[in-house]
Design an enzyme around this catalytic site. Structure first.
Site, PDB file in Angstrom:
ATOM      1  CE  LYS A  40      -5.978 -22.256  18.899  1.00 23.30           C
ATOM      2  NZ  LYS A  40      -5.320 -21.236  19.464  1.00 23.30           N
ATOM      3  CB  ALA A  42      -0.691 -29.420  25.481  1.00 19.90           C
ATOM      4  CG  ASN A  43      -1.891 -24.048  25.927  1.00 19.11           C
ATOM      5  OD1 ASN A  43      -0.531 -24.639  26.096  1.00 19.11           O
ATOM      6  ND2 ASN A  43      -1.844 -22.985  24.975  1.00 19.11           N
ATOM      7  CD  GLU A 140      -3.926 -25.673  17.818  1.00 19.62           C
ATOM      8  OE1 GLU A 140      -3.484 -24.279  17.659  1.00 19.62           O
ATOM      9  OE2 GLU A 140      -3.662 -25.975  18.760  1.00 19.62           O
ATOM     10  CG  ASN A 185     -12.373 -15.617  19.706  1.00 16.73           C
ATOM     11  OD1 ASN A 185     -13.000 -15.920  18.445  1.00 16.73           O
ATOM     12  ND2 ASN A 185     -11.050 -15.834  19.684  1.00 16.73           N
ATOM     13  CB  ALA A 250      -2.414 -20.169  27.216  1.00 15.26           C
ATOM     14  CB  ALA A 251      -6.280 -15.611  27.548  1.00 16.22           C
ATOM     15  N   GLY A 252      -7.806 -18.093  26.483  1.00 18.39           N
ATOM     16  CA  GLY A 252      -9.043 -18.821  25.919  1.00 18.39           C
ATOM     17  C   GLY A 252      -8.855 -20.243  26.323  1.00 18.39           C
ATOM     18  CG  ASP A 253      -5.853 -22.562  24.850  1.00 18.64           C
ATOM     19  OD1 ASP A 253      -6.688 -22.456  23.713  1.00 18.64           O
ATOM     20  OD2 ASP A 253      -4.574 -22.291  24.636  1.00 18.64           O
ATOM     21  NE  ARG A 286       0.936 -15.215  36.717  1.00 20.72           N
ATOM     22  CZ  ARG A 286       0.668 -16.256  37.503  1.00 20.72           C
ATOM     23  NH1 ARG A 286       0.519 -17.450  37.220  1.00 20.72           N
ATOM     24  NH2 ARG A 286       0.539 -16.023  38.730  1.00 20.72           N
ATOM     25  CB  SER A 292       0.672 -17.362  31.196  1.00 24.32           C
ATOM     26  OG  SER A 292      -0.400 -18.016  30.654  1.00 24.32           O
TER      27      SER A 292
END
Ligand code: RIB
Length: 310
Positions: A40, A42-43, A140, A185, A250-253, A286, A292
């Site tokens: 999380k 790094a994303n 994390e 979320n 990774a959408a949230g990150d 993606r 992505s």
């Protein structure tokens, strides 16, 4: 340009695409496994870098091939990785991820070096925190370290953003006092507040977090968009983009990173959330985590196309 600092986790994601998420006791077969840089923290750093920010990542990795893959991905995204700490005895964090036919994932994280990020590492990097404008956290890495670093960031009067994922069994109440912006979320909002079905009680749940000391709250609600309530209690609902999701990893990150970048550029919370909504809409179409995440040019083109279609 304002400086962003991400303090948190780095993982190498072992991703399998499956028809459905296995239930307890079930064995399923798939064709292949892909190794993709993730985590999380790094994303978030990768997204901030690809979107053009001046961003540094502070976290812990092992001395292994997984760390090399991660470092290469972050460097290519323009992230300053010179503050990553390397451990001799631990391996870089790993995540085992299944992505089902609907694009929904389930994730198991093997913490590795992430679990060793310590208060000493924060003390060793106080100057870095002092030189940053916005400091972004997720959960994390050890909670004590997040608490310690967020407190320091607040003492230095930095903007602190928390993506409260994954929500720990016991969330340290003191941490709320150091958070300017929190972005749960809907599941995380329920876990943080103890309110069942928070989507039906959004204002009540968000106010619960604000009473604990958080200033701005954004709740990502998947296909129901984003709900936000700022420090002046102004509320806003931003509709979700209609997209065919193939992988939500990774959408949230990316949303958090995009939000931070826009705020760094002086945009309002609403404007920042609208931009972040576009970014995560691309990410879910993606596959993979850092693979992505779009560049700023890609996001601009996407926004133009969407606006022309209206
Ligand atoms: O948020 C997605 C990330 O969660 C994955 O990249 C995985 O590494 C876990 O940290």
């Amino acid at each position: 340009m304002k400086k962003l600092l991400v303090i948190g986790s780095l993982n190498l994601d072992c991703v399998v695409n499956v028809d459905h998420t296995p239930v307890a006791g079930e064995t399923i077969i798939c064709d292949s496994m892909n190794m993709i840089p993730g985590g999380k923290g790094a994303n978030q750093a990768c997204a901030a870098g690809k979107l053009g920010a001046d961003v540094t990542m502070l976290g812990a990795v092992g001395k292994d091939m997984y760390a090399d893959i991660q470092k290469s991905s972050l460097s290519q995204a323009g992230v300053d990785i010179s503050h990553l700490v390397e451990r001799d005895k631990e391996s870089t964090g790993l995540a085992i991820i299944t992505v089902n036919a609907e694009g929904d994932n389930s994730i198991i994280v093997i913490q590795g070096a992430n679990a060793t990020l310590s208060e000493k590492d924060i003390d060793d990097n106080l100057e870095l925190i002092r030189q940053s404008d916005i400091v972004i956290f997720q959960l994390e890495v050890p909670l004590e370290t997040v608490l310690y670093a967020a407190k320091k960031a607040k003492e230095f009067e930095k903007t602190v953003i928390l993506d409260p994922a994954p929500v720990p069994k016991e969330f340290p109440e003191e941490l709320y006092r150091y958070i300017d912006i929190i972005k749960p979320n809907e599941t995380e909002l329920g876990m943080l507040t103890g309110i069942d079905n928070p989507e039906q009680h959004l204002k009540e749940a968000v106010d619960c977090l604000k009473k604990k000391g958080v200033k701005d709250v954004l709740v990502t609600l998947g296909d129901k968009g984003v709900y936000l309530e700022d420090k002046n209690s102004e509320t806003e609902r931003i509709p979700a983009m209609k997209v065919q999701a193939v992988d939500t990893t990774a959408a949230g990150d990316s949303f958090t990173a995009a939000l931070a970048i826009m705020l760094a550029e002086g945009k309002s919370l609403r404007e920042a959330a609208i931009f972040a909504n576009y970014v995560s809409a691309i990410v879910v179409t993606r596959k993979g985590a850092q693979s992505s995440i779009p560049t700023l040019e890609e996001v601009k083109r996407y926004i133009e196309q969407k606006e022309m279609a209206v």
